[in-house]
Design a protein around this motif. Sequence first.
Motif, PDB file in Angstrom:
ATOM      1  N   ALA A 132       0.808  -1.217   0.000  1.00  0.00           N
ATOM      2  CA  ALA A 132       0.000   0.000   0.000  1.00  0.00           C
ATOM      3  C   ALA A 132       0.844   1.271   0.000  1.00  0.00           C
ATOM      4  CB  ALA A 132      -0.935  -0.005   1.215  1.00  0.00           C
ATOM      5  N   ASP A 133       2.088   1.166   0.459  1.00  0.00           N
ATOM      6  CA  ASP A 133       2.948   2.342   0.551  1.00  0.00           C
ATOM      7  C   ASP A 133       3.836   2.549  -0.662  1.00  0.00           C
ATOM      8  OD1 ASP A 133       2.005   2.995   3.118  1.00  0.00           O
ATOM      9  OD2 ASP A 133       3.358   1.529   4.035  1.00  0.00           O
ATOM     10  N   GLY A 134       3.852   1.584  -1.592  1.00  0.00           N
ATOM     11  CA  GLY A 134       4.668   1.762  -2.774  1.00  0.00           C
ATOM     12  C   GLY A 134       5.485   0.540  -3.128  1.00  0.00           C
ATOM     13  N   PRO A 135       6.451   0.701  -4.029  1.00  0.00           N
ATOM     14  CA  PRO A 135       7.252  -0.441  -4.496  1.00  0.00           C
ATOM     15  C   PRO A 135       8.217  -0.946  -3.427  1.00  0.00           C
ATOM     16  CG  PRO A 135       8.039   1.599  -5.482  1.00  0.00           C
ATOM     17  CD  PRO A 135       6.786   1.951  -4.740  1.00  0.00           C
ATOM     18  N   LEU A 136       8.493  -2.250  -3.511  1.00  0.00           N
ATOM     19  CA  LEU A 136       9.431  -2.919  -2.625  1.00  0.00           C
ATOM     20  C   LEU A 136      10.325  -3.807  -3.475  1.00  0.00           C
ATOM     21  CD1 LEU A 136       6.791  -4.124  -0.004  1.00  0.00           C
ATOM     22  CD2 LEU A 136       8.426  -2.253   0.359  1.00  0.00           C
ATOM     23  N   SER A 137      11.520  -4.122  -2.972  1.00  0.00           N
ATOM     24  CA  SER A 137      12.426  -4.972  -3.733  1.00  0.00           C
ATOM     25  C   SER A 137      13.369  -5.719  -2.799  1.00  0.00           C
ATOM     26  CB  SER A 137      13.232  -4.127  -4.727  1.00  0.00           C
ATOM     27  OG  SER A 137      13.986  -4.929  -5.584  1.00  0.00           O
ATOM     28  N   TRP A 138      13.647  -6.977  -3.169  1.00  0.00           N
ATOM     29  CA  TRP A 138      14.590  -7.811  -2.411  1.00  0.00           C
ATOM     30  C   TRP A 138      15.549  -8.478  -3.382  1.00  0.00           C
ATOM     31  CZ3 TRP A 138       9.498  -7.350  -1.197  1.00  0.00           C
ATOM     32  CH2 TRP A 138       9.167  -7.016   0.127  1.00  0.00           C
ATOM     33  N   SER A 139      16.755  -8.767  -2.900  1.00  0.00           N
ATOM     34  CA  SER A 139      17.709  -9.614  -3.611  1.00  0.00           C
ATOM     35  C   SER A 139      17.827 -10.909  -2.835  1.00  0.00           C
ATOM     36  CB  SER A 139      19.083  -8.945  -3.710  1.00  0.00           C
ATOM     37  OG  SER A 139      19.048  -7.867  -4.618  1.00  0.00           O
ATOM     38  N   ALA A 140      17.450 -12.019  -3.466  1.00  0.00           N
ATOM     39  CA  ALA A 140      17.378 -13.297  -2.766  1.00  0.00           C
ATOM     40  C   ALA A 140      18.308 -14.318  -3.409  1.00  0.00           C
ATOM     41  CB  ALA A 140      15.946 -13.826  -2.785  1.00  0.00           C
ATOM     42  N   ARG A 141      18.937 -15.105  -2.547  1.00  0.00           N
ATOM     43  CA  ARG A 141      19.744 -16.225  -3.067  1.00  0.00           C
ATOM     44  C   ARG A 141      18.833 -17.317  -3.602  1.00  0.00           C
ATOM     45  NH1 ARG A 141      21.858 -19.231  -5.516  1.00  0.00           N
ATOM     46  NH2 ARG A 141      23.728 -20.490  -5.240  1.00  0.00           N
ATOM     47  N   TYR A 142      17.678 -17.511  -2.949  1.00  0.00           N
ATOM     48  CA  TYR A 142      16.700 -18.500  -3.395  1.00  0.00           C
ATOM     49  C   TYR A 142      15.301 -17.883  -3.292  1.00  0.00           C
ATOM     50  CZ  TYR A 142      20.499 -21.833  -2.610  1.00  0.00           C
ATOM     51  OH  TYR A 142      21.708 -22.490  -2.631  1.00  0.00           O
ATOM     52  N   VAL A 143      14.435 -18.289  -4.192  1.00  0.00           N
ATOM     53  CA  VAL A 143      13.025 -17.915  -4.132  1.00  0.00           C
ATOM     54  C   VAL A 143      12.198 -19.195  -4.089  1.00  0.00           C
ATOM     55  CG1 VAL A 143      11.093 -16.876  -5.382  1.00  0.00           C
ATOM     56  CG2 VAL A 143      13.297 -15.698  -5.295  1.00  0.00           C
ATOM     57  N   VAL A 144      11.294 -19.259  -3.114  1.00  0.00           N
ATOM     58  CA  VAL A 144      10.350 -20.372  -3.009  1.00  0.00           C
ATOM     59  C   VAL A 144       8.981 -19.825  -3.396  1.00  0.00           C
ATOM     60  CG1 VAL A 144       9.283 -22.079  -1.489  1.00  0.00           C
ATOM     61  CG2 VAL A 144      11.703 -21.475  -1.189  1.00  0.00           C
ATOM     62  N   ASN A 145       8.492 -20.231  -4.551  1.00  0.00           N
ATOM     63  CA  ASN A 145       7.206 -19.740  -5.029  1.00  0.00           C
ATOM     64  C   ASN A 145       6.088 -20.656  -4.550  1.00  0.00           C
ATOM     65  OD1 ASN A 145       5.983 -17.679  -7.087  1.00  0.00           O
ATOM     66  ND2 ASN A 145       4.914 -19.624  -7.410  1.00  0.00           N
ATOM     67  N   ALA A 146       5.163 -20.095  -3.777  1.00  0.00           N
ATOM     68  CA  ALA A 146       4.068 -20.881  -3.199  1.00  0.00           C
ATOM     69  C   ALA A 146       2.749 -20.142  -3.404  1.00  0.00           C
ATOM     70  CB  ALA A 146       4.330 -21.129  -1.712  1.00  0.00           C
ATOM     71  N   THR A 147       2.531 -19.648  -4.624  1.00  0.00           N
ATOM     72  CA  THR A 147       1.367 -18.816  -4.896  1.00  0.00           C
ATOM     73  C   THR A 147       0.110 -19.607  -5.233  1.00  0.00           C
ATOM     74  OG1 THR A 147       2.323 -18.553  -7.106  1.00  0.00           O
ATOM     75  CG2 THR A 147       2.580 -16.728  -5.569  1.00  0.00           C
ATOM     76  N   GLY A 148       0.232 -20.913  -5.394  1.00  0.00           N
ATOM     77  CA  GLY A 148      -0.954 -21.741  -5.590  1.00  0.00           C
ATOM     78  C   GLY A 148      -1.709 -21.404  -6.861  1.00  0.00           C
ATOM     79  N   THR A 149      -3.051 -21.565  -6.800  1.00  0.00           N
ATOM     80  CA  THR A 149      -3.882 -21.422  -7.998  1.00  0.00           C
ATOM     81  C   THR A 149      -5.139 -20.577  -7.783  1.00  0.00           C
ATOM     82  OG1 THR A 149      -5.129 -23.440  -7.468  1.00  0.00           O
ATOM     83  CG2 THR A 149      -3.146 -23.704  -8.824  1.00  0.00           C
ATOM     84  N   TRP A 150      -5.482 -20.225  -6.544  1.00  0.00           N
ATOM     85  CA  TRP A 150      -6.787 -19.646  -6.256  1.00  0.00           C
ATOM     86  C   TRP A 150      -7.071 -18.384  -7.057  1.00  0.00           C
ATOM     87  CZ3 TRP A 150     -11.222 -21.139  -4.507  1.00  0.00           C
ATOM     88  CH2 TRP A 150     -12.183 -20.199  -4.135  1.00  0.00           C
ATOM     89  N   ARG A 151      -6.060 -17.579  -7.326  1.00  0.00           N
ATOM     90  CA  ARG A 151      -6.264 -16.319  -8.039  1.00  0.00           C
ATOM     91  C   ARG A 151      -6.333 -16.497  -9.555  1.00  0.00           C
ATOM     92  NH1 ARG A 151      -5.251 -11.467  -5.281  1.00  0.00           N
ATOM     93  NH2 ARG A 151      -4.808 -11.744  -3.071  1.00  0.00           N
ATOM     94  N   LYS A 152      -6.281 -17.751 -10.032  1.00  0.00           N
ATOM     95  CA  LYS A 152      -6.291 -18.001 -11.468  1.00  0.00           C
ATOM     96  C   LYS A 152      -7.375 -19.007 -11.846  1.00  0.00           C
ATOM     97  CE  LYS A 152      -3.472 -16.890 -14.145  1.00  0.00           C
ATOM     98  NZ  LYS A 152      -3.421 -15.790 -15.135  1.00  0.00           N
ATOM     99  N   PRO A 153      -8.647 -18.685 -11.631  1.00  0.00           N
ATOM    100  CA  PRO A 153      -9.702 -19.608 -12.063  1.00  0.00           C
ATOM    101  C   PRO A 153      -9.683 -19.778 -13.576  1.00  0.00           C
ATOM    102  CG  PRO A 153     -10.632 -17.475 -11.450  1.00  0.00           C
ATOM    103  CD  PRO A 153      -9.185 -17.444 -11.036  1.00  0.00           C
TER     104      PRO A 153
END
Length: 365
Positions: A132-153
């Motif tokens: 809500a306050d604006g853009p954010l950014s991270w530099s990660a050695r690993y990314v674990v994506n766990a976004t599932g499917t609910w938002r993509k009917p």
Amino acid sequence: MSPAPVDVLVIGAGQAGLSAAYHLRRRGFVPLGDADGSPTFVVLDAESEPGGAWQHRWATLRMGTVNGIHELPGYAVPPADPQAPSREVLPAYFAAYEDRFDLRVRRPVRVRAVRRADDDPRGLLTVDAQDADGPLSWSARYVVNATGTWRKPFWPTYPGQSSFAGRQLHVHDYRSAEEFRDQRVVIVGAGVSAIQLLDEISQVTDTFWVSRTEPQWDATGFDTAARIQAIAGVEERVRQGLPPGSVVSVTGAHWSPWAEAAEDRGALVWHPMFTAIEPESVRMPDGTLQPADVILWATGFRADIAHLAPLRLRTAAGGVRVRDTRAIDEPRLFLIGYGPSQSTVGANRAGRDAVRMIVRDRAAD
């Protein structure tokens, strides 16, 4: 704005994401901001509240009829009334779980893109997000994506679909059978949700059930052997980079209390998929018309991974090549709650396995 460094960034705080965060904690990772020299993690969630997709389920999905519920690792679901709505019990459980293990989920944060910071295959992944306050950014050695499917009917398309004068909705937006009383509801699909809602809606109004293939009912029930076989089939698909499909599509239809109830009332009557949609009806393969006031699409969901597009991992077939939760073409990325780990049991296991590989990688560096 310089990206904030973090060892592991988890995207999503549903079943799979919380499982990964729990196992990171067990392996000595600490939430980003704890300055004690330990490896760090951060969990981002697009939802405003804990609970993942459970907080959006329909009110009549009760704890006693929820399909395949399994506890998150390390902390069991507290005893609950079987008649209690799952959308009340399980979000509260997820919230308690986050507090119990001090996971410090950041929400609501929507991840916009995951990209490589440079051409070094052992370098960092940059995660760009927004709150809500604006853009954010991270530099990660690993990314674990766990976004599932609910938002993509997933909505199939059929000739004449835009001409339909009645209401069309996806299971994603279903709330109650009462809103369809005295209307004829065409229910599309042959998965668990389709049968649950056929049972529920047929108690208050006239239903007409269709799907592309006729379910082959298995009287033996969905036992452990069948589940293992199903997961193995989906695992092979994702290794090849094919769209994962669903576990149900591999196992077939198994008798359940709601299927039996619909059968007893005479509502469990299968019809082949219609070929077109008319303003007040659907046209069947033999050319006849079936009247329809509502079309309910119980046609599943797709992986919510558009934010991974900058990594260019999609194959020509439309999937991402994954082996044992790890993206074959980007080993710094893990996809959990994807393919074979879409089930609740699979999600817990996938979170554990992804963290094991991360720990092993770090030890080898």
